[in-house]
Design a protein around this motif. Structure first.
Motif, PDB file in Angstrom:
ATOM      1  N   TYR A 123     -84.893  32.683 -65.813  1.00 39.70           N
ATOM      2  CA  TYR A 123     -83.883  33.738 -65.740  1.00 39.70           C
ATOM      3  C   TYR A 123     -84.517  35.005 -65.186  1.00 39.70           C
ATOM      4  CZ  TYR A 123     -80.827  30.912 -68.699  1.00 39.70           C
ATOM      5  OH  TYR A 123     -80.031  29.919 -69.191  1.00 39.70           O
ATOM      6  N   LEU A 124     -83.716  35.807 -64.496  1.00 34.90           N
ATOM      7  CA  LEU A 124     -84.132  37.131 -64.037  1.00 34.90           C
ATOM      8  C   LEU A 124     -83.502  38.158 -64.959  1.00 34.90           C
ATOM      9  CD1 LEU A 124     -83.581  36.670 -60.205  1.00 34.90           C
ATOM     10  CD2 LEU A 124     -85.747  36.555 -61.468  1.00 34.90           C
ATOM     11  N   GLU A 125     -84.289  39.133 -65.358  1.00 31.37           N
ATOM     12  CA  GLU A 125     -83.845  40.143 -66.315  1.00 31.37           C
ATOM     13  C   GLU A 125     -83.450  41.428 -65.595  1.00 31.37           C
ATOM     14  OE1 GLU A 125     -85.691  42.507 -70.192  1.00 31.37           O
ATOM     15  OE2 GLU A 125     -87.032  41.447 -68.836  1.00 31.37           O
ATOM     16  N   THR A 126     -82.315  41.984 -65.983  1.00 31.95           N
ATOM     17  CA  THR A 126     -81.939  43.308 -65.483  1.00 31.95           C
ATOM     18  C   THR A 126     -82.680  44.348 -66.313  1.00 31.95           C
ATOM     19  OG1 THR A 126     -80.100  43.688 -67.023  1.00 31.95           O
ATOM     20  CG2 THR A 126     -79.600  42.503 -64.971  1.00 31.95           C
ATOM     21  N   ASP A 127     -82.707  45.556 -65.810  1.00 36.26           N
ATOM     22  CA  ASP A 127     -83.183  46.664 -66.638  1.00 36.26           C
ATOM     23  C   ASP A 127     -82.187  46.877 -67.769  1.00 36.26           C
ATOM     24  OD1 ASP A 127     -85.442  47.218 -65.079  1.00 36.26           O
ATOM     25  OD2 ASP A 127     -84.305  48.545 -63.756  1.00 36.26           O
ATOM     26  N   TRP A 128     -82.644  47.515 -68.838  1.00 39.37           N
ATOM     27  CA  TRP A 128     -81.728  47.916 -69.901  1.00 39.37           C
ATOM     28  C   TRP A 128     -80.829  49.006 -69.334  1.00 39.37           C
ATOM     29  CZ3 TRP A 128     -81.166  45.609 -74.557  1.00 39.37           C
ATOM     30  CH2 TRP A 128     -82.143  44.678 -74.921  1.00 39.37           C
ATOM     31  N   PHE A 129     -79.556  48.978 -69.682  1.00 38.65           N
ATOM     32  CA  PHE A 129     -78.638  50.016 -69.211  1.00 38.65           C
ATOM     33  C   PHE A 129     -77.780  50.484 -70.381  1.00 38.65           C
ATOM     34  CE2 PHE A 129     -77.039  45.830 -68.084  1.00 38.65           C
ATOM     35  CZ  PHE A 129     -75.725  45.823 -68.513  1.00 38.65           C
ATOM     36  N   SER A 130     -77.225  51.670 -70.210  1.00 39.52           N
ATOM     37  CA  SER A 130     -76.461  52.304 -71.281  1.00 39.52           C
ATOM     38  C   SER A 130     -75.180  51.539 -71.582  1.00 39.52           C
ATOM     39  CB  SER A 130     -76.122  53.748 -70.883  1.00 39.52           C
ATOM     40  OG  SER A 130     -75.295  54.338 -71.866  1.00 39.52           O
ATOM     41  N   ALA A 131     -74.924  51.378 -72.874  1.00 37.51           N
ATOM     42  CA  ALA A 131     -73.684  50.767 -73.353  1.00 37.51           C
ATOM     43  C   ALA A 131     -73.010  51.753 -74.289  1.00 37.51           C
ATOM     44  CB  ALA A 131     -73.982  49.446 -74.054  1.00 37.51           C
ATOM     45  N   GLN A 171     -70.878  47.996 -64.662  1.00 38.88           N
ATOM     46  CA  GLN A 171     -72.191  47.359 -64.536  1.00 38.88           C
ATOM     47  C   GLN A 171     -72.122  45.887 -64.928  1.00 38.88           C
ATOM     48  OE1 GLN A 171     -74.530  50.559 -66.649  1.00 38.88           O
ATOM     49  NE2 GLN A 171     -75.948  50.035 -64.996  1.00 38.88           N
ATOM     50  N   VAL A 172     -71.453  45.599 -66.029  1.00 37.83           N
ATOM     51  CA  VAL A 172     -71.327  44.208 -66.468  1.00 37.83           C
ATOM     52  C   VAL A 172     -70.548  43.399 -65.430  1.00 37.83           C
ATOM     53  CG1 VAL A 172     -70.363  42.691 -68.244  1.00 37.83           C
ATOM     54  CG2 VAL A 172     -71.585  44.775 -68.924  1.00 37.83           C
ATOM     55  N   GLU A 173     -69.454  43.952 -64.943  1.00 38.49           N
ATOM     56  CA  GLU A 173     -68.673  43.246 -63.912  1.00 38.49           C
ATOM     57  C   GLU A 173     -69.518  42.967 -62.674  1.00 38.49           C
ATOM     58  OE1 GLU A 173     -65.266  45.911 -63.543  1.00 38.49           O
ATOM     59  OE2 GLU A 173     -63.992  44.351 -64.418  1.00 38.49           O
ATOM     60  N   LYS A 174     -70.327  43.923 -62.257  1.00 35.28           N
ATOM     61  CA  LYS A 174     -71.168  43.753 -61.071  1.00 35.28           C
ATOM     62  C   LYS A 174     -72.152  42.595 -61.271  1.00 35.28           C
ATOM     63  CE  LYS A 174     -74.782  46.237 -60.436  1.00 35.28           C
ATOM     64  NZ  LYS A 174     -75.768  47.272 -60.276  1.00 35.28           N
ATOM     65  N   TYR A 175     -72.835  42.568 -62.384  1.00 35.79           N
ATOM     66  CA  TYR A 175     -73.820  41.519 -62.636  1.00 35.79           C
ATOM     67  C   TYR A 175     -73.181  40.142 -62.806  1.00 35.79           C
ATOM     68  CZ  TYR A 175     -77.573  44.952 -63.356  1.00 35.79           C
ATOM     69  OH  TYR A 175     -78.505  45.941 -63.198  1.00 35.79           O
ATOM     70  N   VAL A 217     -77.629  50.104 -75.876  1.00 36.83           N
ATOM     71  CA  VAL A 217     -78.194  49.637 -74.611  1.00 36.83           C
ATOM     72  C   VAL A 217     -77.981  48.129 -74.519  1.00 36.83           C
ATOM     73  CG1 VAL A 217     -79.905  51.483 -74.362  1.00 36.83           C
ATOM     74  CG2 VAL A 217     -80.512  49.373 -75.591  1.00 36.83           C
ATOM     75  N   ALA A 218     -77.985  47.635 -73.292  1.00 37.15           N
ATOM     76  CA  ALA A 218     -77.797  46.212 -73.058  1.00 37.15           C
ATOM     77  C   ALA A 218     -78.628  45.794 -71.859  1.00 37.15           C
ATOM     78  CB  ALA A 218     -76.320  45.909 -72.810  1.00 37.15           C
ATOM     79  N   ASN A 219     -78.931  44.513 -71.807  1.00 46.78           N
ATOM     80  CA  ASN A 219     -79.486  43.950 -70.583  1.00 46.78           C
ATOM     81  C   ASN A 219     -78.980  42.526 -70.443  1.00 46.78           C
ATOM     82  OD1 ASN A 219     -81.264  42.414 -72.204  1.00 46.78           O
ATOM     83  ND2 ASN A 219     -83.026  42.867 -70.954  1.00 46.78           N
ATOM     84  N   ILE A 220     -79.107  42.020 -69.235  1.00 49.76           N
ATOM     85  CA  ILE A 220     -78.577  40.703 -68.913  1.00 49.76           C
ATOM     86  C   ILE A 220     -79.695  39.889 -68.267  1.00 49.76           C
ATOM     87  CG2 ILE A 220     -76.848  39.427 -67.570  1.00 49.76           C
ATOM     88  CD1 ILE A 220     -75.101  41.978 -67.661  1.00 49.76           C
TER      89      ILE A 220
END
Length: 159
Positions: A66-74, A88-92, A150-153
């Motif tokens: 898996y590739l990890e995104t940076d943590w982003f504000s939630a 951001q979630v929709e984009k990913y 914060v969240a990451n995907i």
């Protein structure tokens, strides 16, 4: 890997410990149609699914696959920040069209559609209390939400 739920283990949302989050009194915007797409799972089914989720929560099991995104504000303190997280979630997750499993803890899990989660994400993720793992039913991605807002995907490698 596909995560399958036992449809016999779907329980009424009113019997689900966090079902109140989707009541009209709490969220007057939620339609009855959308609410029917939020499938609460029994404690036994939640525990069974969490055996799979536990595997993906171990970072070393995701590394290289898996590739990890940076943590982003939630952050949900205002409409602009709610919309920023939604975008951001929709984009990913745009390439993926599959249902999702949301797990708050071993005995609290539900299944819903990706678009329902994105539309009502502030009802699924509470700052200050929730640490949530969300995984696509085909395990193509995993979203981790931390109570610090914060969240990451992690998105499965295609190679």
């Amino acid at each position: 890997m596909n995560i399958q739920i036992d449809k016999r283990e779907i329980i009424p949302l009113s019997d689900f410990e966090l079902g109140w989050r989707f009541d009209k009194g709490h969220n007057s915007d939620i339609s009855d149609y959308d609410k029917k797409e939020i499938l609460a799972l029994s404690e036994n089914e939640s525990k069974r699914l969490n055996k799979v989720i536990d595997y993906y929560e171990i970072e070393s099991n995701r590394m290289g696959k898996y590739l990890e995104t940076d943590w982003f504000s939630a952050n949900s303190e205002n409409k602009d920040k709610v919309e920023r997280f939604r975008n951001q979630v929709e984009k990913y997750l745009k390439p993926f069209n599959e249902d999702i499993i949301i797990s708050w803890e071993r005995k609290l899990t539900l299944k819903t559609k990706k678009n329902i989660f994105i539309k009502y994400w502030t009802d699924f993720l509470y700052p200050g209390s929730d640490d949530v793992t969300i995984i696509s039913e085909r395990t193509n991605w995993i979203l981790f939400y931390n109570h610090c807002e914060v969240a990451n995907i992690w998105i499965k490698n295609k190679s």
